[in-house]
Design a protein around this motif. Structure first.
Motif, PDB file in Angstrom:
ATOM      1  N   THR A  27      45.858  30.530  38.087  1.00 42.76           N
ATOM      2  CA  THR A  27      45.177  30.991  37.053  1.00 42.76           C
ATOM      3  C   THR A  27      45.020  30.384  35.540  1.00 42.76           C
ATOM      4  OG1 THR A  27      46.420  32.959  36.165  1.00 42.76           O
ATOM      5  CG2 THR A  27      44.613  33.195  37.935  1.00 42.76           C
ATOM      6  N   GLU A  32      38.633  32.601  34.392  1.00 41.22           N
ATOM      7  CA  GLU A  32      38.004  33.571  35.154  1.00 41.22           C
ATOM      8  C   GLU A  32      37.071  34.542  34.512  1.00 41.22           C
ATOM      9  OE1 GLU A  32      41.766  35.959  35.361  1.00 41.22           O
ATOM     10  OE2 GLU A  32      42.250  34.727  37.127  1.00 41.22           O
ATOM     11  N   THR A  44      35.905  39.940  39.378  1.00 46.17           N
ATOM     12  CA  THR A  44      36.578  38.790  38.809  1.00 46.17           C
ATOM     13  C   THR A  44      36.417  37.343  39.743  1.00 46.17           C
ATOM     14  OG1 THR A  44      38.079  39.861  37.529  1.00 46.17           O
ATOM     15  CG2 THR A  44      38.679  37.571  37.782  1.00 46.17           C
ATOM     16  N   SER A  46      37.044  33.306  39.862  1.00 41.76           N
ATOM     17  CA  SER A  46      38.055  32.059  39.318  1.00 41.76           C
ATOM     18  C   SER A  46      36.946  31.001  39.609  1.00 41.76           C
ATOM     19  CB  SER A  46      39.232  32.166  39.797  1.00 41.76           C
ATOM     20  OG  SER A  46      39.867  31.142  39.402  1.00 41.76           O
TER      21      SER A  46
END
Length: 249
Positions: A27, A32, A44, A46
């Motif tokens: 991450t 995000e 969420t 990514s």
């Protein structure tokens, strides 16, 4: 005793060299986007920081808030993203005094959907996205109608403030052969339509692709061409105007 001292010195050097290394998670290198609020659970998604990427969220909502987290290892900490509604138009969002169609992180929390809960069809992140600032705020809040004639290189443009009521303006008579509508990204009604009257006060007919109509929309599809070059008298923009196919349905 001497051997022990050398060993300890080497150990200390090794520890010093190893100290700067820090663990990074996946991450840290991504963006995000979190959608929340409305009647749906938070989602969420990514995305890579570059190149430009578009994905569909695992749930379309409806949602009322969006937030962006830029990973700490991302080179461009000012990265911006955008969300589109079910019609494929950018959702206008607000945070504090800022109103925009793209959003950043900045450590400042949630952006709220300006026009209430909406379904989200896609999420896009791009290094090309820029904040709407300065004179662009006014331009993106207007409807502009451009009349032109390629043969004479004559072109004029008139602007309307979309107040939700019928508006009209008297314009240079031309003659003109095309009309193009530009609906600013911050205008609430993205399918706003306008009409052009000839010198006798009759609506001019124009075509764009397979569409033939007397009221004209933006749709990001360029200009409409009049059936014949004509002098004009007025331009009218009205939220009640509908496409010919919709009006006859």
């Amino acid at each position: 005793m001497q051997y022990t001292s050398v060993f300890l010195a080497a150990l200390a050097a090794t520890t010093t060299l190893a100290a700067p290394w820090k663990h990074q998670t996946s991450t840290d290198n991504n963006l995000e986007v979190t959608l929340s609020g409305g009647s749906s659970s938070a989602v969420t998604t990514s995305l890579p920081a570059s190149p430009e990427t578009t994905v569909q969220p695992s749930s379309t909502g409806p949602f009322t808030y969006v937030a962006l987290r830029v990973g700490k290892a991302v080179g461009n900490q000012a990265s911006r993203c955008q969300i589109l509604n079910e019609a494929g138009n950018p959702i206008v969002i607000q945070r504090g005094a800022n109103t925009d169609i793209t959003f950043a992180d900045g450590g400042k929390g949630l952006w709220k959907f300006r026009d209430g809960a909406s379904l989200v069809s896609s999420i896009s992140c791009s290094p090309k996205f820029q904040q709407i600032t300065g004179s662009a705020i006014q331009t993106e809040s207007e409807i502009r109608v451009q009349l032109a004639d390629s043969g004479s290189e004559l072109a004029i443009q008139v602007a309307f403030n979309p107040s939700g009521e019928r508006q009209e303006q008297t314009v240079n008579p031309g003659p003109f052969s095309t009309v193009q509508i530009f609906v600013g990204a911050l205008v609430r009604k993205q399918d706003y339509r306008c009409q052009v009257l000839d010198k006798a006060g009759h609506p001019l007919v124009a075509t764009r692709g397979a569409n033939r109509d007397t009221t004209f929309a933006d749709g990001g599809k360029a200009e409409w061409t009049f059936n014949q070059k004509s002098e004009v008298s007025k331009v009218i923009c009205d939220p009640a105007f509908k496409a010919a196919s919709a009006a006859s349905a």
